[in-house]
Enzyme design. Structure first.
Site, PDB file in Angstrom:
ATOM      1  N   TYR A 134      -2.727  -1.894  10.134  1.00  0.00           N
ATOM      2  CA  TYR A 134      -2.700  -2.035   8.674  1.00  0.00           C
ATOM      3  C   TYR A 134      -1.214  -1.294   8.013  1.00  0.00           C
ATOM      4  CZ  TYR A 134      -3.815  -1.072   3.628  1.00  0.00           C
ATOM      5  OH  TYR A 134      -3.923  -0.992   2.358  1.00  0.00           O
ATOM      6  N   SER A 176       0.804  -1.276   0.072  1.00  0.00           N
ATOM      7  CA  SER A 176      -0.023  -0.069  -0.031  1.00  0.00           C
ATOM      8  C   SER A 176       0.836   1.142   0.052  1.00  0.00           C
ATOM      9  CB  SER A 176      -0.995   0.002   1.293  1.00  0.00           C
ATOM     10  OG  SER A 176      -1.713   1.196   1.382  1.00  0.00           O
ATOM     11  N   LYS A 215       1.644  -3.257   5.954  1.00  0.00           N
ATOM     12  CA  LYS A 215       2.024  -2.915   4.667  1.00  0.00           C
ATOM     13  C   LYS A 215       3.479  -2.541   4.635  1.00  0.00           C
ATOM     14  CE  LYS A 215      -1.833  -3.969   2.757  1.00  0.00           C
ATOM     15  NZ  LYS A 215      -1.892  -5.093   1.966  1.00  0.00           N
TER      16      LYS A 215
END
Length: 267
Positions: free
Chosen positions: A157, A142, A161
């Site tokens: 998150y 990401s 990533k």
């Protein structure tokens, strides 16, 4: 690596979003497919909508389960005898709250899917790629794996990533020593029109699932692109053997700003 008919592509997260778009695009190019997702009915929908005459093996399971991944890899080898392209697309996002408000279950679920899942897939499938000699790995990270999320929030998150970027870079170093013709592309999307912000629908009850939540919102300088656009960029990056892909050019400034902060702190 040129993607050609008869090659076999493994795609996780194939029931929706980028995974579904990528499976569709690869099928249109004549590749055979091994597809997986945790959502069985939606995965069946992907298979039913594929163009062309690709041979397809599909199985619904959680990539965080190493035994399930191993079983799938064995089934792929038995069915096709090869794998040329492995795409780790499956991913989830959790609640957007400060780091100190993230529950242990948030960390466990997000890291299991976003990091342990790709690790399981690579462990299971890399022997087949190494046997091919010319092959390719795609890991979806990401933009949050290259620069902090504007406004903060969602540390699990972002951490997962950043870890996928590190995993991909380490894999590149390792493959350079034993199989330099096996490519690695880490994809760092900005906003893409998918259902990832509804990922709570697939959270296991044991890891905090089953409770209604408000989908997280994020501010991003880049406009959203379609899943089809992201998938097409991934195919082009594989064929160009690009180590990194930022699907949304507007996010480049954030990455440059982070790198500049690091540079200023170097001795």
């Amino acid at each position: 690596m040129r993607l050609e008919p008869g090659m076999v592509a493994v795609v996780t997260g194939a029931a929706s979003g980028i995974g579904r778009a990528l499976a569709t695009g690869l099928a249109a190019r004549g590749l055979d497919l091994a597809l997986t997702d945790v959502e069985a009915a939606a995965l069946d929908g992907t298979v039913a909508g594929l163009p062309g005459t690709a041979s397809v093996l599909a199985a619904a399971f959680d990539v965080a389960d190493p035994a399930a991944v191993d079983g799938f890899a064995a089934a792929v080898e038995a069915r096709f005898g090869r794998a040329d392209l492995v795409c780790n697309i499956a991913g989830v996002v959790g609640p957007r709250v400060p780091t100190w408000q993230q529950r242990p279950a948030d960390w466990q679920w997000i890291l299991q899917v976003n990091l342990i899942g790709p690790a399981n897939v690579l462990r299971a499938f890399l022997p087949m790629l190494l046997a091919r000699g010319s092959a390719h790995v795609v890991n979806v990270a990401s933009i949050a794996g290259l620069a902090p999320i504007a406004g903060g929030g969602n540390a699990p998150y972002a951490a997962s990533k950043f870890a996928v970027v590190g995993l991909s870079e380490t894999l590149r170093v390792e493959l350079d020593a034993v199989a330099p013709t096996v490519g690695v592309t880490v994809v760092c999307p900005g906003p893409v029109a998918t259902r990832i912000r509804e990922a709570e629908r697939n959270r296991p009850v044991a890891l905090g699932g089953g409770t209604p939540v408000t989908p997280p919102t994020f501010t991003n300088a880049a406009p959203s692109i379609s899943a089809d656009d992201a998938a097409a960029q991934i195919v082009a990056a594989v064929e160009a053997d690009r180590p990194y892909l930022l699907t949304n050019p507007e996010n480049a400034a954030e990455v440059r700003a982070r790198h500049a902060r690091v540079e200023r702190c170097l001795p």
